[in-house]
Write an enzyme that holds these catalytic residues in place. Structure first.
Site, short mmCIF file in Angstrom:
data_model
loop_
_atom_site.label_atom_id
_atom_site.label_comp_id
_atom_site.label_asym_id
_atom_site.label_seq_id
_atom_site.Cartn_x
_atom_site.Cartn_y
_atom_site.Cartn_z
CG HIS A 143 -40.24 4.29 32.11
ND1 HIS A 143 -38.91 4.04 32.38
CD2 HIS A 143 -40.30 5.59 31.73
CE1 HIS A 143 -38.20 5.12 32.16
NE2 HIS A 143 -39.02 6.09 31.77
CG HIS A 152 -50.09 5.58 51.55
ND1 HIS A 152 -50.83 6.15 52.56
CD2 HIS A 152 -50.80 5.79 50.42
CE1 HIS A 152 -51.93 6.68 52.06
NE2 HIS A 152 -51.94 6.49 50.74
#
Length: 227
Positions: A143, A152
């Protein structure tokens, strides 16, 4: 005749294979072809022909192909992906978000253009992901994480809640980042590392716990020190 819009893919390596697989399952686009270096023309990637070079992209756009996507992978540095993304934007292509059917992405997650979410990735509520990112196979993003442009997240990475990763950074395969950590711009985190402290811009870190091995991600000889 297909009613799906055409899309051209830019970059024909292994990363391209996975993106093609995702697009085929989504059934959202007709893949017109792949743009690559001249020496790779004529090669097929999962049945898709490599038939364009980058200097043909403007002509393809003028002929009516409005969508394109960067399918060049990123190992260590995103420079080439950034260059291609900016070229496509300047040409006028629309660059979609591509999310695998086999990923779990909460409806509150915000994802910007050009980002791909690979199979098995899990992205939890409150997370924001920038442009032209790769969230690779099996990555877990908990979250309220904030992931900048051109990042990446490699296969099997785990980000705990409220992690911030700034533009251009690479989190290597299987690395873990504990909750609330801030990772700067252009950082390279080595595969399997466990990051327990904030990481400065342009650093290379690795290990358990992660230690900085150089100030520049391009310097492979740096001295180890605590992050």
């Amino acid at each position: 005749m297909s009613l799906k819009p055409d899309i051209v893919l830019v970059g024909g390596g292994g990363h391209c294979k996975v993106v093609i697989s995702i697009i085929k399952k989504l059934d959202m686009f007709n893949i017109s072809g792949i743009s690559e270096l001249k020496e790779n023309l004529g090669k097929e990637v999962l049945g898709i022909m490599t038939k364009y070079t980058d200097d043909q992209l403007e002509e393809l756009h003028d002929k009516g192909i409005k969508y394109a996507f960067v399918t060049l992978g990123s190992v260590g540095t995103p420079d080439n992906r950034i260059r291609l993304f900016e070229m496509l934007k300047q040409t006028g292509f629309e660059i979609p978000v591509i999310i695998s059917k086999d990923a779990i992405v909460d409806e509150t997650v915000e994802i910007d253009e050009g980002t791909v979410i690979m199979p098995g990735a899990i992205i939890n509520p409150g997370t924001k992901i920038g442009k032209n990112c790769i969230i690779n196979t099996g990555a877990i993003i908990d979250h309220d994480c904030m992931i900048g442009d051109q990042v990446h997240i490699a296969p099997g990475v785990t980000l705990s809640g409220s992690v911030k990763i700034s533009m251009g950074s690479h989190v290597g395969t299987g690395a873990s980042v504990i909750q609330g950590i801030n990772i700067g711009r252009n950082v390279l985190i080595g595969a399997g590392s466990v990051v327990t402290k904030d990481v400065e811009d342009n650093s290379r870190v690795m290990g358990v716990p992660a230690r900085r091995i150089s100030q520049s991600r391009n310097d492979k000889k740096g001295i180890e020190r605590d992050v």
